[in-house]
Design a protein around this motif. Sequence first.
Motif, PDB file in Angstrom:
ATOM      1  N   GLN A  35       0.786  -1.225   0.000  1.00 34.48           N
ATOM      2  CA  GLN A  35       0.000   0.000   0.000  1.00 34.48           C
ATOM      3  C   GLN A  35       0.826   1.287   0.000  1.00 34.48           C
ATOM      4  N   LYS A  36       2.019   1.260   0.578  1.00 31.43           N
ATOM      5  CA  LYS A  36       2.733   2.519   0.788  1.00 31.43           C
ATOM      6  C   LYS A  36       4.116   2.571   0.135  1.00 31.43           C
ATOM      7  N   ILE A  37       4.940   1.572   0.401  1.00 34.98           N
ATOM      8  CA  ILE A  37       6.323   1.645  -0.073  1.00 34.98           C
ATOM      9  C   ILE A  37       6.435   1.254  -1.543  1.00 34.98           C
ATOM     10  N   GLU A  78      13.197  -1.667  15.774  1.00 32.87           N
ATOM     11  CA  GLU A  78      13.894  -0.586  15.076  1.00 32.87           C
ATOM     12  C   GLU A  78      13.599  -0.622  13.577  1.00 32.87           C
ATOM     13  N   ALA A  79      13.567  -1.834  13.008  1.00 34.14           N
ATOM     14  CA  ALA A  79      13.285  -1.969  11.568  1.00 34.14           C
ATOM     15  C   ALA A  79      11.858  -1.543  11.246  1.00 34.14           C
ATOM     16  N   VAL A  80      10.904  -1.919  12.110  1.00 37.94           N
ATOM     17  CA  VAL A  80       9.510  -1.506  11.891  1.00 37.94           C
ATOM     18  C   VAL A  80       9.399   0.011  11.925  1.00 37.94           C
ATOM     19  N   ASP A  81      10.048   0.630  12.904  1.00 38.84           N
ATOM     20  CA  ASP A  81       9.997   2.088  12.999  1.00 38.84           C
ATOM     21  C   ASP A  81      10.618   2.732  11.758  1.00 38.84           C
ATOM     22  N   TRP A  82      11.720   2.151  11.264  1.00 37.62           N
ATOM     23  CA  TRP A  82      12.372   2.675  10.053  1.00 37.62           C
ATOM     24  C   TRP A  82      11.455   2.541   8.848  1.00 37.62           C
ATOM     25  N   LEU A  84       8.178   2.318   8.832  1.00 36.91           N
ATOM     26  CA  LEU A  84       7.046   3.243   8.990  1.00 36.91           C
ATOM     27  C   LEU A  84       7.457   4.662   8.600  1.00 36.91           C
ATOM     28  N   GLY A  85       8.655   5.059   9.010  1.00 35.91           N
ATOM     29  CA  GLY A  85       9.137   6.382   8.624  1.00 35.91           C
ATOM     30  C   GLY A  85       9.288   6.524   7.123  1.00 35.91           C
ATOM     31  N   LEU A  86       9.792   5.463   6.487  1.00 37.30           N
ATOM     32  CA  LEU A  86       9.920   5.480   5.027  1.00 37.30           C
ATOM     33  C   LEU A  86       8.549   5.571   4.370  1.00 37.30           C
ATOM     34  N   ALA A  87       7.581   4.826   4.903  1.00 36.13           N
ATOM     35  CA  ALA A  87       6.237   4.847   4.344  1.00 36.13           C
ATOM     36  C   ALA A  87       5.593   6.221   4.498  1.00 36.13           C
TER      37      ALA A  87
END
Length: 242
Positions: A35-37, A78-82, A84-87
């Motif tokens: 949906q986003k990336i 940390e990877a999930v947060d990264w 999400l930030g990219l998305a």
Amino acid sequence: MFRRKLTALDYHNPGGFDCTDETQFRNLIVWLEDQKIRHYKIEDRGNLRNIPSSDWPKAYEKYLQDLNCSFGVQEKQEAVDWLLGLAVRYEYGDNVDKYKKCEPLAASSNSGPAPDPLVNLDSESPEFKAGVTALANILKIQRHDDYLVMLKAIRILIQERLSPEAIAKANQNKEGIPVALDKHVLGFDTGDATLNEAAQILRLLHIEELRELQTKINEAIVAVQAIIADPKTDHRLGKVGR
């Protein structure tokens, strides 16, 4: 921290997402890619979409590598947060005009001092720890057991090194002061004029470094004295005469 980003991305259950739940975690990764990336072509997302597969961790690891993610599969939060930030960044890039029309929140009418932004933070939440750890890794800040201490260190680094004023100061060209080498006695002779000049230059540079070190030592002494020297005096305890 996850909840705010998930809400911004219109995730169906931002408040109920549990990163430690493997099924929810895998579903989120697939949702972000679909949906986003959208880094992969649709036909290339099969391995990532095959959530029940035992090979899914390998597909996820490759996905992080293809995105040049700063974290590995072992650093799940940390990877999930990264990601999400990219998305969020991609979401904004796809809808720039929409978000430019958003009006800023009205400023508070209270004229009192601004509240401490750290007061309402839950320093024990996994999301908070993951976000602070991610920032510390990016900024190369040593980890600390107290995440609030790490956050304060991050704030200090950003203020002193990454603020517009600090960057402008660092970009200023420093002009050196001409020095006449013949006015400085070397104290020994190497037998070669070129080597003598090189030795003089090295000695002057060393002296300059010692001066900078002495300045920092003096500043440290002053800072320590300001902490341990309490000038407050209780005059009621003093007596003059008998």
